[in-house]
Design a protein around this motif. Structure first.
Motif, PDB file in Angstrom:
ATOM      1  N   GLU A 152       0.639  -1.037   0.337  1.00  0.00           N
ATOM      2  CA  GLU A 152       0.334   0.318  -0.164  1.00  0.00           C
ATOM      3  C   GLU A 152       1.208   1.279  -0.125  1.00  0.00           C
ATOM      4  O   GLU A 152       2.128   1.235   0.631  1.00  0.00           O
ATOM      5  CB  GLU A 152      -0.898   0.000   1.093  1.00  0.00           C
ATOM      6  N   GLN A 153       0.116   2.181  -0.483  1.00  0.00           N
ATOM      7  CA  GLN A 153       0.786   3.559  -0.410  1.00  0.00           C
ATOM      8  C   GLN A 153       0.286   4.988  -0.185  1.00  0.00           C
ATOM      9  O   GLN A 153      -1.214   4.701   0.005  1.00  0.00           O
ATOM     10  CB  GLN A 153       1.445   4.278  -2.076  1.00  0.00           C
ATOM     11  N   ASN A 154       1.162   5.642   0.914  1.00  0.00           N
ATOM     12  CA  ASN A 154      -0.087   6.654   1.076  1.00  0.00           C
ATOM     13  C   ASN A 154      -1.117   6.129   2.186  1.00  0.00           C
ATOM     14  O   ASN A 154      -1.832   6.745   2.008  1.00  0.00           O
ATOM     15  CB  ASN A 154       0.389   8.016   0.590  1.00  0.00           C
ATOM     16  N   ALA A 155      -1.162   5.785   3.128  1.00  0.00           N
ATOM     17  CA  ALA A 155      -1.872   5.472   4.267  1.00  0.00           C
ATOM     18  C   ALA A 155      -1.659   6.320   5.434  1.00  0.00           C
ATOM     19  O   ALA A 155      -0.727   6.738   5.956  1.00  0.00           O
ATOM     20  CB  ALA A 155      -1.597   3.881   4.786  1.00  0.00           C
ATOM     21  N   ARG A 156      -3.188   7.380   5.250  1.00  0.00           N
ATOM     22  CA  ARG A 156      -3.551   8.212   6.133  1.00  0.00           C
ATOM     23  C   ARG A 156      -4.545   7.950   7.292  1.00  0.00           C
ATOM     24  O   ARG A 156      -5.225   7.555   6.580  1.00  0.00           O
ATOM     25  CB  ARG A 156      -3.761   9.090   4.520  1.00  0.00           C
ATOM     26  N   TYR A 157      -4.104   8.504   8.615  1.00  0.00           N
ATOM     27  CA  TYR A 157      -4.445   8.794   9.275  1.00  0.00           C
ATOM     28  C   TYR A 157      -4.640   9.805   9.879  1.00  0.00           C
ATOM     29  O   TYR A 157      -3.471  10.835   9.898  1.00  0.00           O
ATOM     30  CB  TYR A 157      -4.374   7.915  10.553  1.00  0.00           C
ATOM     31  N   ARG A 158      -5.120  10.571  10.582  1.00  0.00           N
ATOM     32  CA  ARG A 158      -5.157  11.940  11.671  1.00  0.00           C
ATOM     33  C   ARG A 158      -4.218  11.610  12.146  1.00  0.00           C
ATOM     34  O   ARG A 158      -3.756  13.469  12.413  1.00  0.00           O
ATOM     35  CB  ARG A 158      -6.505  11.934  12.541  1.00  0.00           C
ATOM     36  N   PHE A 159      -2.967  11.178  12.706  1.00  0.00           N
ATOM     37  CA  PHE A 159      -1.926  11.329  13.730  1.00  0.00           C
ATOM     38  C   PHE A 159      -0.944  10.932  12.356  1.00  0.00           C
ATOM     39  O   PHE A 159       0.589  11.341  13.141  1.00  0.00           O
ATOM     40  CB  PHE A 159      -1.703  10.855  14.999  1.00  0.00           C
ATOM     41  N   GLY A 160      -0.748  10.631  11.505  1.00  0.00           N
ATOM     42  CA  GLY A 160       0.464  10.785  10.582  1.00  0.00           C
ATOM     43  C   GLY A 160       0.201  10.122   9.779  1.00  0.00           C
ATOM     44  O   GLY A 160      -0.877   8.743   8.807  1.00  0.00           O
TER      45      GLY A 160
END
Length: 113
Positions: free
Chosen positions: A29-37
Motif C-alpha cells: 500500500e502507498q500513502n496510508a493516511r490517519y489523522r495522526f500520521g
C-alpha cells in the motif's frame, strides 16, 4: 513552489517503490493516511512487514535527505504503523526503513529506527 515540491516528493515515492521492488520487496500500500500520521509505503520483505518513510531533498546541503527525518516524524510514523497493524490484525515482524532520495541518488536505510 509547494506544488513543485509535492510532485517531486510523489516522484521520489514512485522511485522508492520501484527500487524496493527491484530488491525483492513486495508492494502492499502507498500513502496510508490517519489523522495522526501517514505511511508513505507499506511493503513486505518475505514474512516481514516494512513501513517506509520516503525523504526527498533537491539539494544535498544540510545533510541531504538522510538527515531530514525528525523525532516528531518518527513518532507520527510509529503511531500510524501501530494503527495499521491493529486494523489489519498483523502478527508478524515489522520494521521501519527510510528511503532517502536526492540528486546523489537513493539510499536505503533498513531498520532506521
Amino acid at each position: 513552489m509547494k506544488e513543485k515540491t509535492a510532485v517531486k516528493g510523489q516522484a521520489a515515492e514512485v522511485a522508492a517503490r520501484q527500487y524496493l521492488e527491484q530488491h525483492g520487496l513486495k508492494f502492499v500500500e502507498q500513502n496510508a493516511r490517519y489523522r495522526f500520521g501517514e505511511i508513505d509505503l507499506i511493503m513486505r520483505d518475505g514474512n516481514d512487514w516494512v513501513f517506509v518513510e520516503v525523504k526527498y531533498r533537491s539539494h544535498t546541503q544540510y545533510g541531504g535527505a538522510v538527515n531530514a527525518l525528525s523525532v516528531a516524524q518518527t513518532e507520527r510514523l510509529r503511531k500510524a504503523a501501530n494503527h495499521y497493524i491493529q486494523l489489519n490484525r498483523i502478527d508478524a515482524i515489522c520494521r521501519f526503513d527510510v528511503i532517502a532520495a536526492d540528486p546523489a541518488g537513493i539510499q536505503w536505510i533498513r531498520d532506521a529506527f
